[in-house]
Design a protein around this motif. Sequence first.
Motif, short mmCIF file in Angstrom:
data_model
loop_
_atom_site.label_atom_id
_atom_site.label_comp_id
_atom_site.label_asym_id
_atom_site.label_seq_id
_atom_site.Cartn_x
_atom_site.Cartn_y
_atom_site.Cartn_z
N ARG A 187 -1.87 -3.84 -5.39
CA ARG A 187 -0.64 -4.65 -5.34
C ARG A 187 0.60 -3.84 -5.70
O ARG A 187 1.71 -4.19 -5.29
CB ARG A 187 -0.76 -5.85 -6.29
CG ARG A 187 -1.75 -6.91 -5.82
CD ARG A 187 -1.94 -8.00 -6.86
NE ARG A 187 -0.71 -8.70 -7.13
CZ ARG A 187 -0.47 -9.39 -8.25
NH1 ARG A 187 -1.38 -9.43 -9.21
NH2 ARG A 187 0.67 -10.03 -8.42
N GLU A 190 2.65 -2.52 -2.67
CA GLU A 190 3.58 -3.48 -2.06
C GLU A 190 4.86 -3.61 -2.87
O GLU A 190 5.96 -3.72 -2.31
CB GLU A 190 2.91 -4.85 -1.91
CG GLU A 190 1.69 -4.86 -1.01
CD GLU A 190 2.01 -4.32 0.38
OE1 GLU A 190 3.10 -4.64 0.90
OE2 GLU A 190 1.18 -3.57 0.93
N ARG A 193 7.00 -0.48 -2.34
CA ARG A 193 7.55 -0.50 -0.99
C ARG A 193 8.71 -1.50 -0.89
O ARG A 193 9.76 -1.19 -0.33
CB ARG A 193 6.44 -0.86 0.01
CG ARG A 193 6.88 -0.86 1.47
CD ARG A 193 5.73 -1.26 2.36
NE ARG A 193 4.66 -0.26 2.33
CZ ARG A 193 3.37 -0.55 2.47
NH1 ARG A 193 2.98 -1.79 2.60
NH2 ARG A 193 2.48 0.42 2.47
#
Length: 235
Positions: A187, A190, A193
């Motif tokens: 996780r 993400e 990002r």
Amino acid sequence: MSVSGWTILCDFDGTISVEDVIDSLLDRFGRPGWEVLEQDWRAGRIGSRECMSGQVDLLQMTRAELDTHLAGLWIDHAFPGFVAKARELNVPIRIVSDGLDYAIHQILGRYGLDNLPLAANHLSPAQPPKQWQLTSPFQADGCRSGTCKCACVAQARATGAKTLLIGDGASDFCAADRVDFVFAKHRLIEHCRATGIDYVPITGFEDALEFLPKLLDGSLTSHTHHEHAPAFALS
């Protein structure tokens, strides 16, 4: 400041360890009610410190049962080699975990690594009828986590070193916003990002072993810049 100019802060559960220790304990020894606390935490109604303290209150196991269970939990097979490489490169490592200090010491002890500096919640025997209790010696004002990883980052930065975070999940999000670079799993990829944090994705410590020397010599390229701009190497 370290000779290398860098210091590493590394999560434990799901990063160093193959599985989440507290989840595995609750699945096996947790009395009813721990799932409700988990749901409240995931929904943001309570912080991880309140969640885990309540869950530890519901653990019904002897010390022998705990030790036997921990003896069956494993770490990433490449982590001992990563620690050796970091020491060779004069990069200090501190484990920063919202997990349980006793469990971490027991598991790492089997690999001769229980001397790594550690910030984690403290597990200790409780007064009956409870069997175990949680205290959080590394909590911080205004932080709902058991271990304030942001405070750990601030301590590391105060030495003048650049900071590398290695982590995998929600307990690492806040700290990731404050470090110089992230090796991210699951996780946390993400999150990095989405927020433009300098990072590379890793599947485990084999990748981290490959990337660490490149980070130190400035040749490692952040995936954030791959995604948002022309290639950019860390200075």
